[in-house]
Design an enzyme around this catalytic site. Structure first.
Site: not given
Length: 379
Positions: A192, A194-196
């Protein structure tokens, strides 16, 4: 709980798409896919799967449409189905619970550790005792911090219960020399945005070193086809494929992940120093086992702090305000006593923590938090 974006021109955003790009020209990745003319399960997916497996330290990576599908496919590939139970934490946004429900199984919620807020080994040991054991265990790495995988893996091995890592928030974290995604029978990742390691849309993957399990997962992600197209060899298949556009972006970003994680961790370390002495609970163990996906404070004054931060132009989020067993769809049937879980859900608040934050923005966040408590915590 989603906090609306701050309205002031010099606001500190909780997340920025520009920062998530790691300074890369992602349009070039997309253009390359458009020119090649193959958009599903093509060369970009194959290249990313190989690179990601190597990065994690697993023999296989299987790209899928999103992280929740990855969890569902993992459980199905392990043979979990109706009438069975899956042990999981109840403080991680209902994603594991959704996957469990999609298999027809039922969740068996297990208490979390007071410090890490991940599965407590002692509580899991209790859940694994006796003949009526769960069919599988999902261990979620939360906020970027890995669960106690040496203890959890040993317990599951002793009980002969398969272990699934939910590594959606821990890309690149390392514990005991092994990365998140290399500890369990199978691990699940979300990409997704916003993940790292984030895509420019939805995406996910599974990692495993079990060749037979990898073969089942590849079949299940595409209708259950195994040997020949249109021949359904396995039940429980889905249409869940990582597309070429997302794979190309992820492949370009992967070499920069460790540096981005280090930048996140540096922000978290700065916050911890700035908040020392305040009546808040800060994240602990900010070493390589914690990649600071989220910087989460705990305070009984969470809602007042949230209102104050928004008024000061500081973005914030709450991950996650409702424990799974207290969700409306489960409330009537809940018989779980999880006091640590419920207390955490009432106190957690996430501050901006990403590689694109400037020193001035980090300073604004710390000043806003400190001002709140210097005023007695009243909004």
């Amino acid at each position: 709980m989603h906090c609306p974006p701050p309205a002031t021109p010099d606001a500190v955003p909780f997340f920025t798409a520009q920062g998530a790009a790691f300074g890369l020209d992602l349009s070039a990745c997309i253009q390359r896919v458009l020119e090649q003319g193959q958009f599903v399960l093509g060369p970009q997916v194959r290249a990313f799967e190989t690179a990601f497996a190597d990065y994690v330290g697993a023999a296989h990576a299987i790209g899928v449409a999103n992280g929740t599908d990855a969890l569902t496919l993992a459980l199905r590939a392990l043979g979990v189905g109706p009438g069975q139970r899956v042990a999981a934490a109840a403080n991680a946004g209902y994603y594991a619970s959704t996957a469990i429900a999609q298999t027809g199984a039922a969740p068996q919620y297990v208490e979390v550790d007071e410090d890490s807020l991940t599965l407590a080994p002692a509580a899991l040991a209790q859940a694994l005792r006796g003949a009526d054991k769960p069919a599988a265990v999902i261990a979620t790495h939360l906020y970027g911090r890995m669960a106690d995988m040496p203890a959890l893996a040993a317990l599951c091995a002793q009980a002969r219960v398969p272990l699934v890592e939910d590594a959606a928030q821990a890309h690149g974290a390392i514990l005991g020399g092994r990365k998140a995604g290399a500890w369990a029978n199978v691990a699940c990742f979300s990409f997704y945005p916003t993940k790292n390691l984030g895509a420019v849309g939805d995406g996910g993957a599974l990692t495993t070193s079990d060749g037979a399990l990898a073969q089942r997962l590849r079949a299940l992600r595409q209708y259950g086809w195994q040997q020949r197209k249109y021949e359904v060899a396995l039940s429980g298949g889905m249409n869940s494929r990582l597309d070429e556009l997302q794979a190309a972006v992820l492949l370009a970003k992967l070499p920069h992940l460790d540096a981005a994680n280090a930048a996140r961790r540096a922000v978290a370390v700065h916050y911890n120093a700035a908040f020392a002495g305040l009546p808040v609970r800060c994240p602990s163990r900010l070493d390589e086992s914690h990649v600071a996906h989220l910087y989460v404070l705990r305070t009984p004054r969470r809602d007042a702090l949230r209102a104050h931060l928004l008024a000061q132009g500081v973005g914030c989020e709450v991950h996650y305000p409702i424990a799974d067993h207290r969700q409306p769809v489960r409330r009537a049937e809940s018989a779980f006593a999880l006091p640590v879980t419920e207390a955490a859900c009432a106190e957690v608040i996430s501050l901006p923590c990403h590689p694109a934050l400037s020193p001035a923005q980090i300073g604004r966040v710390t000043e806003a938090v400190r001002a709140f408590f210097s005023q007695g915590g009243a909004c």
